[in-house]
Design a protein around this motif. Structure first.
Motif, PDB file in Angstrom:
ATOM      1  N   GLU B  19     -43.108  20.737 -21.645  1.00  0.00           N
ATOM      2  CA  GLU B  19     -42.953  22.102 -21.144  1.00  0.00           C
ATOM      3  C   GLU B  19     -41.477  22.518 -21.240  1.00  0.00           C
ATOM      4  OE1 GLU B  19     -43.296  22.346 -16.906  1.00  0.00           O
ATOM      5  OE2 GLU B  19     -42.184  24.241 -17.065  1.00  0.00           O
ATOM      6  N   LEU B  20     -40.572  21.601 -20.852  1.00  0.00           N
ATOM      7  CA  LEU B  20     -39.132  21.921 -20.876  1.00  0.00           C
ATOM      8  C   LEU B  20     -38.645  22.137 -22.315  1.00  0.00           C
ATOM      9  CD1 LEU B  20     -37.846  19.419 -18.137  1.00  0.00           C
ATOM     10  CD2 LEU B  20     -38.053  21.903 -17.924  1.00  0.00           C
ATOM     11  N   LEU B  21     -39.238  21.399 -23.241  1.00  0.00           N
ATOM     12  CA  LEU B  21     -38.893  21.598 -24.651  1.00  0.00           C
ATOM     13  C   LEU B  21     -39.370  22.963 -25.125  1.00  0.00           C
ATOM     14  CD1 LEU B  21     -39.710  18.031 -25.981  1.00  0.00           C
ATOM     15  CD2 LEU B  21     -37.518  19.202 -26.335  1.00  0.00           C
ATOM     16  N   GLU B  22     -40.595  23.300 -24.721  1.00  0.00           N
ATOM     17  CA  GLU B  22     -41.168  24.583 -25.124  1.00  0.00           C
ATOM     18  C   GLU B  22     -40.371  25.760 -24.568  1.00  0.00           C
ATOM     19  OE1 GLU B  22     -45.453  25.574 -24.240  1.00  0.00           O
ATOM     20  OE2 GLU B  22     -45.625  23.804 -25.552  1.00  0.00           O
ATOM     21  N   ARG B  23     -39.971  25.615 -23.305  1.00  0.00           N
ATOM     22  CA  ARG B  23     -39.212  26.704 -22.657  1.00  0.00           C
ATOM     23  C   ARG B  23     -37.738  26.673 -23.060  1.00  0.00           C
ATOM     24  NH1 ARG B  23     -40.167  25.859 -16.554  1.00  0.00           N
ATOM     25  NH2 ARG B  23     -38.628  27.520 -16.414  1.00  0.00           N
ATOM     26  N   ARG B  24     -37.383  25.814 -23.953  1.00  0.00           N
ATOM     27  CA  ARG B  24     -36.006  25.686 -24.454  1.00  0.00           C
ATOM     28  C   ARG B  24     -35.012  25.407 -23.328  1.00  0.00           C
ATOM     29  NH1 ARG B  24     -34.473  25.506 -29.224  1.00  0.00           N
ATOM     30  NH2 ARG B  24     -32.856  27.101 -29.239  1.00  0.00           N
ATOM     31  N   ILE B  25     -35.492  24.700 -22.301  1.00  0.00           N
ATOM     32  CA  ILE B  25     -34.571  24.206 -21.268  1.00  0.00           C
ATOM     33  C   ILE B  25     -33.981  22.897 -21.777  1.00  0.00           C
ATOM     34  CG2 ILE B  25     -34.517  23.194 -18.938  1.00  0.00           C
ATOM     35  CD1 ILE B  25     -36.404  25.502 -18.120  1.00  0.00           C
ATOM     36  N   ILE B  26     -34.817  22.056 -22.365  1.00  0.00           N
ATOM     37  CA  ILE B  26     -34.281  20.942 -23.159  1.00  0.00           C
ATOM     38  C   ILE B  26     -34.161  21.449 -24.595  1.00  0.00           C
ATOM     39  CG2 ILE B  26     -34.632  18.601 -24.038  1.00  0.00           C
ATOM     40  CD1 ILE B  26     -36.259  17.947 -21.588  1.00  0.00           C
ATOM     41  N   LYS B  27     -32.950  21.393 -25.138  1.00  0.00           N
ATOM     42  CA  LYS B  27     -32.751  21.821 -26.524  1.00  0.00           C
ATOM     43  C   LYS B  27     -32.449  20.622 -27.413  1.00  0.00           C
ATOM     44  CE  LYS B  27     -31.306  26.610 -25.874  1.00  0.00           C
ATOM     45  NZ  LYS B  27     -30.264  27.612 -26.131  1.00  0.00           N
ATOM     46  N   THR B  28     -32.839  20.745 -28.669  1.00  0.00           N
ATOM     47  CA  THR B  28     -32.696  19.663 -29.630  1.00  0.00           C
ATOM     48  C   THR B  28     -31.450  19.885 -30.477  1.00  0.00           C
ATOM     49  OG1 THR B  28     -35.093  19.501 -29.706  1.00  0.00           O
ATOM     50  CG2 THR B  28     -33.881  18.488 -31.528  1.00  0.00           C
ATOM     51  N   ILE B  29     -30.565  18.884 -30.506  1.00  0.00           N
ATOM     52  CA  ILE B  29     -29.396  18.973 -31.383  1.00  0.00           C
ATOM     53  C   ILE B  29     -29.725  18.334 -32.735  1.00  0.00           C
ATOM     54  CG2 ILE B  29     -26.957  18.362 -31.682  1.00  0.00           C
ATOM     55  CD1 ILE B  29     -26.824  18.072 -28.592  1.00  0.00           C
ATOM     56  N   TYR B  35     -30.220  18.079 -25.147  1.00  0.00           N
ATOM     57  CA  TYR B  35     -29.470  18.387 -23.918  1.00  0.00           C
ATOM     58  C   TYR B  35     -30.203  19.433 -23.087  1.00  0.00           C
ATOM     59  CZ  TYR B  35     -27.737  22.756 -25.965  1.00  0.00           C
ATOM     60  OH  TYR B  35     -27.652  24.002 -26.510  1.00  0.00           O
ATOM     61  N   PHE B  36     -29.891  19.434 -21.801  1.00  0.00           N
ATOM     62  CA  PHE B  36     -30.454  20.424 -20.883  1.00  0.00           C
ATOM     63  C   PHE B  36     -29.580  21.678 -20.922  1.00  0.00           C
ATOM     64  CE2 PHE B  36     -33.911  18.747 -18.184  1.00  0.00           C
ATOM     65  CZ  PHE B  36     -33.996  17.464 -18.709  1.00  0.00           C
ATOM     66  N   ALA B  37     -30.119  22.770 -21.481  1.00  0.00           N
ATOM     67  CA  ALA B  37     -29.365  24.023 -21.554  1.00  0.00           C
ATOM     68  C   ALA B  37     -29.317  24.702 -20.188  1.00  0.00           C
ATOM     69  CB  ALA B  37     -29.999  24.945 -22.586  1.00  0.00           C
ATOM     70  N   LYS B  38     -30.267  24.348 -19.319  1.00  0.00           N
ATOM     71  CA  LYS B  38     -30.244  24.816 -17.927  1.00  0.00           C
ATOM     72  C   LYS B  38     -30.523  23.628 -17.032  1.00  0.00           C
ATOM     73  CE  LYS B  38     -32.061  29.412 -18.828  1.00  0.00           C
ATOM     74  NZ  LYS B  38     -33.317  30.151 -18.903  1.00  0.00           N
ATOM     75  N   GLY B  39     -30.166  23.744 -15.775  1.00  0.00           N
ATOM     76  CA  GLY B  39     -30.498  22.684 -14.837  1.00  0.00           C
ATOM     77  C   GLY B  39     -31.906  22.859 -14.313  1.00  0.00           C
ATOM     78  N   ILE B  40     -32.523  21.758 -13.920  1.00  0.00           N
ATOM     79  CA  ILE B  40     -33.780  21.843 -13.170  1.00  0.00           C
ATOM     80  C   ILE B  40     -33.563  20.989 -11.927  1.00  0.00           C
ATOM     81  CG2 ILE B  40     -35.195  22.154 -15.245  1.00  0.00           C
ATOM     82  CD1 ILE B  40     -36.102  19.190 -14.773  1.00  0.00           C
ATOM     83  N   SER B  41     -34.494  21.025 -11.011  1.00  0.00           N
ATOM     84  CA  SER B  41     -34.328  20.273  -9.775  1.00  0.00           C
ATOM     85  C   SER B  41     -34.045  18.799 -10.093  1.00  0.00           C
ATOM     86  CB  SER B  41     -35.594  20.410  -8.935  1.00  0.00           C
ATOM     87  OG  SER B  41     -35.568  19.481  -7.895  1.00  0.00           O
ATOM     88  N   GLY B  42     -32.910  18.297  -9.655  1.00  0.00           N
ATOM     89  CA  GLY B  42     -32.581  16.885  -9.853  1.00  0.00           C
ATOM     90  C   GLY B  42     -31.852  16.588 -11.148  1.00  0.00           C
ATOM     91  N   ILE B  43     -31.826  17.519 -12.096  1.00  0.00           N
ATOM     92  CA  ILE B  43     -31.121  17.271 -13.357  1.00  0.00           C
ATOM     93  C   ILE B  43     -30.182  18.439 -13.640  1.00  0.00           C
ATOM     94  CG2 ILE B  43     -31.358  16.895 -15.852  1.00  0.00           C
ATOM     95  CD1 ILE B  43     -34.099  15.635 -15.255  1.00  0.00           C
ATOM     96  N   GLU B  44     -28.895  18.115 -13.753  1.00  0.00           N
ATOM     97  CA  GLU B  44     -27.880  19.151 -13.948  1.00  0.00           C
ATOM     98  C   GLU B  44     -27.971  19.768 -15.341  1.00  0.00           C
ATOM     99  OE1 GLU B  44     -25.504  20.310 -11.936  1.00  0.00           O
ATOM    100  OE2 GLU B  44     -25.769  18.894 -10.277  1.00  0.00           O
ATOM    101  N   SER B  45     -27.615  21.034 -15.421  1.00  0.00           N
ATOM    102  CA  SER B  45     -27.389  21.677 -16.712  1.00  0.00           C
ATOM    103  C   SER B  45     -26.324  20.877 -17.473  1.00  0.00           C
ATOM    104  CB  SER B  45     -26.908  23.104 -16.450  1.00  0.00           C
ATOM    105  OG  SER B  45     -26.416  23.670 -17.637  1.00  0.00           O
ATOM    106  N   GLY B  46     -26.478  20.759 -18.777  1.00  0.00           N
ATOM    107  CA  GLY B  46     -25.507  20.010 -19.588  1.00  0.00           C
ATOM    108  C   GLY B  46     -25.807  18.525 -19.688  1.00  0.00           C
ATOM    109  N   THR B  47     -26.903  18.097 -19.053  1.00  0.00           N
ATOM    110  CA  THR B  47     -27.296  16.683 -19.173  1.00  0.00           C
ATOM    111  C   THR B  47     -27.645  16.383 -20.635  1.00  0.00           C
ATOM    112  OG1 THR B  47     -28.023  16.494 -16.891  1.00  0.00           O
ATOM    113  CG2 THR B  47     -29.081  15.007 -18.475  1.00  0.00           C
ATOM    114  N   PHE B  48     -27.154  15.246 -21.109  1.00  0.00           N
ATOM    115  CA  PHE B  48     -27.198  14.913 -22.526  1.00  0.00           C
ATOM    116  C   PHE B  48     -28.077  13.674 -22.714  1.00  0.00           C
ATOM    117  CE2 PHE B  48     -25.469  12.571 -26.115  1.00  0.00           C
ATOM    118  CZ  PHE B  48     -25.226  13.549 -27.062  1.00  0.00           C
TER     119      PHE B  48
END
Lengths: 376, 376
Positions: B19-29, B35-48
């Motif tokens: 779901e996070l991949l689909e919503r482009r919250i997790i983005k593919t380099i 990386y996480f382009a946005k934060g979600i509960s428990g995981i900061e934005s910018g997580t790699f």
């Protein structure tokens, strides 16, 4: 409500009216009163509809006037197709449309609601002479003075409240009367008009207006509206730096209740005005200090007030002949979600003065929390 | 990508990862980098996330540090459960996490992308000594200096670019090392740490820190970060008025490209700081002028530049050993939608100096349109 009749009058399909009602873009005040809470293509926000039995009347929302940032360029660009512009004062109060509904005068605020206080005032200040002859006109003007509960100002040498007309529009179409005809008609009926500075040719206009702006600024007045004398092209407005700064002072006293846009746009105006006036280093420095003071000082006062345990309120007042009007106005503010405390009426010279404290809850809460150590 | 493996490592259901991949919250380099382009509960934005074959590694996003508005109250409130706080300098550059991936050093920016320029610099400045012994640690620090293409600063007496570490975190968990242990370890490996002012008891801390803030302000440094020495409670930050104003100066030079929040929050800080310092009328006036000047003067300069036909750009520069790095960096900026013009490299002392002009399109366009007479 008679959707069919409203649809016909607004020249929209019935299905569209139903959709607008559902989306709460058209809101219902009563069985016979409606208003546009937002604008849609061709219909301004604040457009008011009266619909009863065979009668249906539309009072068009008063259009937002676009702002010149660079006076000279904007006049030449915006009014390129006409030879002269008319210049009137833009007063600092609240925009009201006064009209006849069921043979009685009503005052409609910008948002599209009938304000009971303003209605009482409009009936006193304007009376029925004009409307007996011109029932199909709407008098658009500014309510100004210290007994203005929305934007109280002492700058106009008005004892209580007065109404200055800047536009006469037709009901339904919203078409505006030409500037000269309007001033002649208002004079004939002894109605107040906003100050009319004159008509200037396009090449001369900006230097003349900049001179007016300087004079208005010096007495803390707001600015001017520049109009096509025929009222075909939409008008534009231009304001004094001093007035910008007064707005900022006010907004920063209630810093957390006001939009960031409010602030930002006023700051940008200052930048363009300084460049257009070709200010030197000393003038720029003065403008910077004036801007900084109008931002920080009211905020510092607010924080200090809260620190000393006081509540952040704005003190306004109304003056009514009839206590029922005050009661209805209290109800009106509640409908607008404005949190206000009405003090007991004081009877003075045949009228009731009522002091009102408007509570800015967000600024109160935020300031208190931060003073207690909350992070931003 | 191996959704199952990532899900297990992040302790989330596979469906959530999809779901996070689909919503482009997790983005593919790339095939192996996410990386996480946005934060979600428990995981900061910018997580790699690095995921290849049997290896999966998570570099937690660097958490946003909350800001104290009223220093004394905030320290006492936020750190109520501990006896002392550690105070370090907050430097003005860009936040980078440096770590080992496939036995090579990489530098990850706040957003969660590998920056090729910062990576070249990190390999030079940090080297492999530390990581040979501690491959499972992440060095979190600030890249500062004039050859910083994101936030160039000349205030630190650095010739080109340097890296100052403020946190050592574990890979995967993101747990931080205690403050004293971190400084000891960095000293052992001769790595730069941010300036460590000391450990203060809670009742003393705010007066000590206010003194530090005044000294840092006088040399235009940014401010401090106040930490639980054990790094269990999250740290808080506090900045100097001078640094606020420098930020504003920078932002108002590109007034239409910067968020209104950026401005607003900085202004509010000034109000609370003035009240906390119990400033007198002269000090308040000085602060107001300083604020006003940092807002208006850069905007006036920008408008004048545009009026004289110049383009509104920010001049930055990089210095690379390898021209391939510059090319990759150009590509990196393009991916970030930053519009930049790279000049021809100049070979100096075995390195290539490349001057870069960042174009602020929105400010350019808006200023030009307004100067031509567009209304606001």
């Amino acid at each position: 409500m008679d959707v069919k009749k409203i649809a016909r009058k607004l020249n929209l399909p019935e299905s569209r009216i139903n959709e607008l009602l559902e989306r709460r873009i058209i809101k219902t005040i009563s069985d016979e009163l409606f208003y546009f809470a937002k604008g849609i293509s061709g219909i301004e926000s604040g457009t008011f509809i009266f619909c009863k039995d065979d009668i249906i009347e539309i009072i068009q929302g008063y259009p937002k006037i676009r702002r010149a940032m660079v006076l000279d360029a904007c006049i030449k660009n915006h009014f390129a197709s006409i030879p002269v512009v008319a210049v009137e004062e833009k007063m600092n109060g609240y925009n009201v449309r006064v009209c006849l509904l069921k043979n009685k005068i009503y005052a409609i605020t910008r948002g599209g609601l009938i304000c009971p206080y303003t209605t009482e005032k409009a009936r006193e200040l304007i009376g029925y002479n004009f409307f007996r002859d011109y029932p199909h006109y709407v008098l658009c003007g500014e309510m100004v003075g210290p007994d203005n509960p929305y934007v109280p100002k002492n700058i106009y040498n008005i004892d209580s409240l007065d109404f200055f007309i800047f536009d006469i529009q037709e009901k339904n179409t919203g078409y505006s009367m030409s500037v000269l005809k309007k001033h002649a008609l208002l004079k004939e009926y002894e109605l107040n008009a906003v100050r009319f500075f004159g008509v200037y040719s396009i090449p001369d206009a900006s230097s003349k207006i900049m001179q007016i702006i300087k004079e208005l600024g010096a007495i803390f007045h707001e600015g001017v509206v520049i109009k096509d004398p025929e009222m075909i092209l939409p008008p534009i407005k231009y304001t004094c730096s001093q007035s910008n700064c007064i707005d900022l002072e006010y907004a920063f006293a209630f810093y957390n209740d006001y939009g960031k846009d409010f602030f930002f746009s006023r700051v940008v105006r200052e930048g363009f005005q300084s460049v257009e006036l070709n200010e030197n280093d000393i003038q720029i420095k003065e403008r910077c200090c004036r801007l900084g003071e109008s931002i920080l000082k009211p905020m510092i006062n607010t924080i200090k007030r809260k620190k000393s345990g006081k509540r952040i309120v704005e003190k306004v007042q109304i003056r009514v002949k009839n206590l029922e009007t005050a009661k209805q106005f209290e109800e009106h503010l509640r409908n607008l979600n404005i949190d206000a405390i009405f003090e007991s009426p004081i009877f003075i010279n045949g009228e009731y003065l009522i002091k009102i404290k408007k509570i800015y809850q967000s600024t109160n809460d935020k300031t208190e929390a931060v003073l207690k150590g909350q992070t931003w």
